[in-house]
Scaffold this motif. Structure first.
Motif, PDB file in Angstrom:
ATOM      1  N   ILE A 208      29.146 -39.698  43.213  1.00 47.82           N
ATOM      2  CA  ILE A 208      29.674 -39.323  44.523  1.00 47.82           C
ATOM      3  C   ILE A 208      28.549 -38.863  45.442  1.00 47.82           C
ATOM      4  O   ILE A 208      27.706 -38.039  45.071  1.00 47.82           O
ATOM      5  CB  ILE A 208      30.728 -38.202  44.393  1.00 47.82           C
ATOM      6  N   ARG A 209      28.534 -39.397  46.649  1.00 45.44           N
ATOM      7  CA  ARG A 209      27.666 -38.918  47.719  1.00 45.44           C
ATOM      8  C   ARG A 209      28.414 -39.104  49.037  1.00 45.44           C
ATOM      9  O   ARG A 209      28.517 -40.225  49.546  1.00 45.44           O
ATOM     10  CB  ARG A 209      26.339 -39.664  47.758  1.00 45.44           C
ATOM     11  N   PRO A 210      28.934 -38.033  49.610  1.00 48.00           N
ATOM     12  CA  PRO A 210      29.718 -38.178  50.846  1.00 48.00           C
ATOM     13  C   PRO A 210      28.874 -38.730  51.990  1.00 48.00           C
ATOM     14  O   PRO A 210      27.645 -38.624  51.988  1.00 48.00           O
ATOM     15  CB  PRO A 210      30.173 -36.739  51.149  1.00 48.00           C
ATOM     16  N   GLU A 211      29.563 -39.302  52.957  1.00 48.25           N
ATOM     17  CA  GLU A 211      28.876 -39.658  54.193  1.00 48.25           C
ATOM     18  C   GLU A 211      28.656 -38.396  55.017  1.00 48.25           C
ATOM     19  O   GLU A 211      29.255 -37.347  54.768  1.00 48.25           O
ATOM     20  CB  GLU A 211      29.700 -40.679  54.984  1.00 48.25           C
ATOM     21  N   SER A 212      27.794 -38.501  56.020  1.00 58.29           N
ATOM     22  CA  SER A 212      27.474 -37.328  56.839  1.00 58.29           C
ATOM     23  C   SER A 212      28.738 -36.790  57.503  1.00 58.29           C
ATOM     24  O   SER A 212      29.571 -37.560  57.993  1.00 58.29           O
ATOM     25  CB  SER A 212      26.457 -37.702  57.918  1.00 58.29           C
ATOM     26  N   PRO A 213      28.889 -35.472  57.533  1.00 56.11           N
ATOM     27  CA  PRO A 213      30.063 -34.882  58.182  1.00 56.11           C
ATOM     28  C   PRO A 213      29.947 -34.963  59.703  1.00 56.11           C
ATOM     29  O   PRO A 213      29.001 -35.557  60.233  1.00 56.11           O
ATOM     30  CB  PRO A 213      30.024 -33.430  57.693  1.00 56.11           C
ATOM     31  N   ARG A 214      30.881 -34.332  60.392  1.00 52.12           N
ATOM     32  CA  ARG A 214      30.893 -34.339  61.855  1.00 52.12           C
ATOM     33  C   ARG A 214      30.863 -32.906  62.365  1.00 52.12           C
ATOM     34  O   ARG A 214      31.631 -32.055  61.891  1.00 52.12           O
ATOM     35  CB  ARG A 214      32.140 -35.045  62.379  1.00 52.12           C
ATOM     36  N   ILE A 215      29.958 -32.653  63.289  1.00 48.20           N
ATOM     37  CA  ILE A 215      29.918 -31.342  63.948  1.00 48.20           C
ATOM     38  C   ILE A 215      30.956 -31.355  65.059  1.00 48.20           C
ATOM     39  O   ILE A 215      30.835 -32.107  66.035  1.00 48.20           O
ATOM     40  CB  ILE A 215      28.522 -31.049  64.519  1.00 48.20           C
ATOM     41  N   VAL A 216      31.999 -30.534  64.926  1.00 52.88           N
ATOM     42  CA  VAL A 216      33.078 -30.525  65.905  1.00 52.88           C
ATOM     43  C   VAL A 216      32.659 -29.740  67.143  1.00 52.88           C
ATOM     44  O   VAL A 216      32.734 -30.230  68.270  1.00 52.88           O
ATOM     45  CB  VAL A 216      34.364 -29.930  65.302  1.00 52.88           C
ATOM     46  N   GLN A 217      32.206 -28.507  66.932  1.00 51.52           N
ATOM     47  CA  GLN A 217      31.728 -27.706  68.058  1.00 51.52           C
ATOM     48  C   GLN A 217      30.936 -26.511  67.543  1.00 51.52           C
ATOM     49  O   GLN A 217      30.986 -26.164  66.366  1.00 51.52           O
ATOM     50  CB  GLN A 217      32.875 -27.235  68.950  1.00 51.52           C
ATOM     51  N   CYS A 218      30.181 -25.912  68.458  1.00 50.04           N
ATOM     52  CA  CYS A 218      29.438 -24.682  68.177  1.00 50.04           C
ATOM     53  C   CYS A 218      29.900 -23.654  69.208  1.00 50.04           C
ATOM     54  O   CYS A 218      29.738 -23.869  70.412  1.00 50.04           O
ATOM     55  CB  CYS A 218      27.932 -24.900  68.290  1.00 50.04           C
ATOM     56  N   ASN A 226      29.268 -19.923  65.707  1.00 48.36           N
ATOM     57  CA  ASN A 226      30.186 -20.437  64.694  1.00 48.36           C
ATOM     58  C   ASN A 226      30.192 -21.967  64.775  1.00 48.36           C
ATOM     59  O   ASN A 226      30.610 -22.541  65.787  1.00 48.36           O
ATOM     60  CB  ASN A 226      31.596 -19.892  64.919  1.00 48.36           C
ATOM     61  N   VAL A 227      29.727 -22.637  63.716  1.00 52.17           N
ATOM     62  CA  VAL A 227      29.622 -24.098  63.696  1.00 52.17           C
ATOM     63  C   VAL A 227      30.827 -24.664  62.953  1.00 52.17           C
ATOM     64  O   VAL A 227      31.015 -24.403  61.753  1.00 52.17           O
ATOM     65  CB  VAL A 227      28.317 -24.552  63.019  1.00 52.17           C
ATOM     66  N   SER A 228      31.654 -25.425  63.663  1.00 50.05           N
ATOM     67  CA  SER A 228      32.825 -26.061  63.053  1.00 50.05           C
ATOM     68  C   SER A 228      32.441 -27.459  62.559  1.00 50.05           C
ATOM     69  O   SER A 228      31.892 -28.262  63.323  1.00 50.05           O
ATOM     70  CB  SER A 228      33.970 -26.162  64.058  1.00 50.05           C
ATOM     71  N   ILE A 229      32.760 -27.736  61.281  1.00 47.67           N
ATOM     72  CA  ILE A 229      32.349 -28.983  60.649  1.00 47.67           C
ATOM     73  C   ILE A 229      33.563 -29.656  60.027  1.00 47.67           C
ATOM     74  O   ILE A 229      34.401 -28.990  59.403  1.00 47.67           O
ATOM     75  CB  ILE A 229      31.291 -28.718  59.557  1.00 47.67           C
ATOM     76  N   GLU A 230      33.660 -30.967  60.189  1.00 45.22           N
ATOM     77  CA  GLU A 230      34.726 -31.747  59.551  1.00 45.22           C
ATOM     78  C   GLU A 230      34.119 -32.800  58.633  1.00 45.22           C
ATOM     79  O   GLU A 230      33.043 -33.348  58.931  1.00 45.22           O
ATOM     80  CB  GLU A 230      35.592 -32.445  60.609  1.00 45.22           C
ATOM     81  N   VAL A 281      32.895 -28.882  44.126  1.00 44.47           N
ATOM     82  CA  VAL A 281      33.269 -28.623  42.738  1.00 44.47           C
ATOM     83  C   VAL A 281      32.250 -29.201  41.763  1.00 44.47           C
ATOM     84  O   VAL A 281      31.756 -28.511  40.867  1.00 44.47           O
ATOM     85  CB  VAL A 281      34.679 -29.183  42.437  1.00 44.47           C
ATOM     86  N   VAL A 282      31.897 -30.493  41.930  1.00 45.67           N
ATOM     87  CA  VAL A 282      31.004 -31.143  40.966  1.00 45.67           C
ATOM     88  C   VAL A 282      29.541 -31.097  41.398  1.00 45.67           C
ATOM     89  O   VAL A 282      28.672 -31.575  40.671  1.00 45.67           O
ATOM     90  CB  VAL A 282      31.423 -32.612  40.734  1.00 45.67           C
ATOM     91  N   ARG A 283      29.274 -30.506  42.562  1.00 46.56           N
ATOM     92  CA  ARG A 283      27.904 -30.435  43.080  1.00 46.56           C
ATOM     93  C   ARG A 283      27.278 -31.828  43.127  1.00 46.56           C
ATOM     94  O   ARG A 283      26.279 -32.115  42.483  1.00 46.56           O
ATOM     95  CB  ARG A 283      27.047 -29.494  42.223  1.00 46.56           C
ATOM     96  N   SER A 284      27.882 -32.694  43.912  1.00 50.57           N
ATOM     97  CA  SER A 284      27.401 -34.067  44.039  1.00 50.57           C
ATOM     98  C   SER A 284      26.089 -34.100  44.795  1.00 50.57           C
ATOM     99  O   SER A 284      25.568 -33.066  45.229  1.00 50.57           O
ATOM    100  CB  SER A 284      28.439 -34.904  44.795  1.00 50.57           C
ATOM    101  N   LYS A 285      25.562 -35.291  44.999  1.00 43.99           N
ATOM    102  CA  LYS A 285      24.389 -35.443  45.849  1.00 43.99           C
ATOM    103  C   LYS A 285      24.763 -35.057  47.277  1.00 43.99           C
ATOM    104  O   LYS A 285      25.885 -35.274  47.723  1.00 43.99           O
ATOM    105  CB  LYS A 285      23.879 -36.886  45.829  1.00 43.99           C
ATOM    106  N   TRP A 286      23.789 -34.517  47.980  1.00 47.53           N
ATOM    107  CA  TRP A 286      24.027 -34.187  49.381  1.00 47.53           C
ATOM    108  C   TRP A 286      24.140 -35.462  50.216  1.00 47.53           C
ATOM    109  O   TRP A 286      23.486 -36.459  49.931  1.00 47.53           O
ATOM    110  CB  TRP A 286      22.876 -33.351  49.937  1.00 47.53           C
ATOM    111  N   SER A 287      24.934 -35.400  51.235  1.00 39.94           N
ATOM    112  CA  SER A 287      25.007 -36.498  52.200  1.00 39.94           C
ATOM    113  C   SER A 287      23.714 -36.558  53.004  1.00 39.94           C
ATOM    114  O   SER A 287      22.864 -35.659  52.913  1.00 39.94           O
ATOM    115  CB  SER A 287      26.187 -36.289  53.157  1.00 39.94           C
ATOM    116  N   GLU A 288      23.564 -37.600  53.794  1.00 40.16           N
ATOM    117  CA  GLU A 288      22.473 -37.628  54.764  1.00 40.16           C
ATOM    118  C   GLU A 288      22.732 -36.538  55.809  1.00 40.16           C
ATOM    119  O   GLU A 288      23.878 -36.156  56.083  1.00 40.16           O
ATOM    120  CB  GLU A 288      22.410 -38.996  55.459  1.00 40.16           C
ATOM    121  N   TRP A 289      21.664 -36.039  56.398  1.00 37.75           N
ATOM    122  CA  TRP A 289      21.816 -35.089  57.496  1.00 37.75           C
ATOM    123  C   TRP A 289      22.436 -35.796  58.708  1.00 37.75           C
ATOM    124  O   TRP A 289      22.202 -36.981  58.937  1.00 37.75           O
ATOM    125  CB  TRP A 289      20.460 -34.520  57.907  1.00 37.75           C
ATOM    126  N   THR A 290      23.201 -35.051  59.475  1.00 34.29           N
ATOM    127  CA  THR A 290      23.665 -35.572  60.763  1.00 34.29           C
ATOM    128  C   THR A 290      22.470 -35.628  61.716  1.00 34.29           C
ATOM    129  O   THR A 290      21.437 -34.999  61.466  1.00 34.29           O
ATOM    130  CB  THR A 290      24.735 -34.657  61.377  1.00 34.29           C
TER     131      THR A 290
END
Length: 323
Positions: A208-218, A226-230, A281-290
């Motif tokens: 498992i390696r998620p895709e980069s998340p999305r920064i919703v707002q700061c 406060n950084v909101s992330i999805e 939970v499983v401590r997967s690989k980190w996604s790419e940075w946004t």
């Protein structure tokens, strides 16, 4: 030979070596070891004597072989003559086989790497060894045990020259069984001369390696941001069960240092930030940075009713960006 002719010869030889190579798996391939012998039998319903013909791989010239029996023994001390062997009755070809060297190439084991964006039904495998020109993958014991009913996956997204092949595979594991069931991926690779077979087993959680998340707002909260992330749209749902943890990297306005935070609240005095995610939970690989987001300096004018302090950078590449 003059230096110019030597250079031309090297260039032509390199071109021919790179240009040649099977791009498919022949149905009648015979894989042989480096030393010994192999017996070929003219597999045909006809009777009587036959003639044998040999065509080296990458060539079109036919070489007649001695013997008229329906069985041909190809013996060799080191490497056999690799190519197509065929038996003929007059001008009619009755049967043929491609002799390919079974390399037992252990270095190719590391050339197969698989990854999944989520716990859904599909994942990708990348074969990076460009020495081989035809590659196919299969799932399950039918393929790992070389059974005839293996369903090989031969279509791939071939990347730019020199970067190998990418395959998309689908597993039929139910969410209730993926934690205890290993996935078996078998890879076969060959070119005109060499064949290699290898396989890997793993749990889905291992790749498992998620895709980069999305920064919703700061949003400013007192003296903090406060950084909101999805999660990425491809991440498994519900997010309350498939939880992600995030890291925020930001650049301090005070000293220009890059700092990483595991919390959503960071100092307000930052010039830019970016985030990445992994399975909590499983401590997967980190996604790419946004991509980096600029952060408005406290007290600077902003758009009416806009509480979001982050905005995309306009330039394409930041010299501080790290992968």
């Amino acid at each position: 030979m003059t230096p110019l002719l030597s250079w031309i010869f090297v260039v032509l030889w390199t071109f021919l070596q790179e240009a040649r190579g099977l791009t498919f798996f022949p149905d009648n391939a015979v894989f042989v070891a480096k030393a010994g012998k192999v017996n070929l039998t003219c597999d045909s319903a006809t009777t009587g004597n036959v003639t044998w013909v040999f065509i080296p791989h990458g060539d079109v010239q036919k070489f007649p072989l001695k013997g008229t029996e329906r069985r041909l023994e190809v013996a060799y001390k080191d490497t056999p003559q690799l190519g197509e062997y065929s038996c003929w009755s007059g001008e009619t070809m009755l049967w043929s086989a491609h002799l390919v060297l079974d390399a037992q190439d252990t270095r190719a084991d590391s050339m197969l790497n698989c990854s999944a964006k989520s716990y859904n039904c599909s994942f990708n495998c990348h074969w990076s060894d460009t020495y081989y020109t035809a590659v196919r993958l299969g799932l399950g014991k039918d393929c790992s045990e070389n059974r005839k009913n293996c369903s090989w996956i031969t279509r791939s997204s071939q990347q730019h020259p020199g970067q190998g092949f990418v395959f998309e595979l689908s597993n039929a594991l139910a969410p209730s069984t993926e934690e205890t069931t290993r996935i078996e991926v078998t890879a076969e690779a060959m070119n005109d001369y060499i064949f290699h077979r290898t396989y890997k087993t793993f749990f889905l959680r291992d790749i498992i390696r998620p895709e980069s998340p999305r920064i919703v707002q700061c949003q400013e909260v007192g003296h903090q941001l406060n950084v909101s992330i999805e999660p990425a749209a491809s991440w498994s749902k519900p997010h309350s069960y498939f939880k992600l943890e995030h890291e925020i990297e930001y650049v301090s306005r005070h000293n220009g240092k890059n700092i990483i935070s595991q919390t959503h609240l960071i100092p307000r005095e930052v010039s830019k930030l970016r985030v990445r995610s992994r399975d909590a939970v499983v401590r997967s690989k980190w996604s790419e940075w946004t991509p980096w987001r600029n952060v408005r300096k406290p007290g600077t004018p902003k758009k009416r009713n806009s509480k979001n302090k982050c905005k995309p950078q306009r330039h394409n590449k930041d010299p501080l960006e790290q992968k």
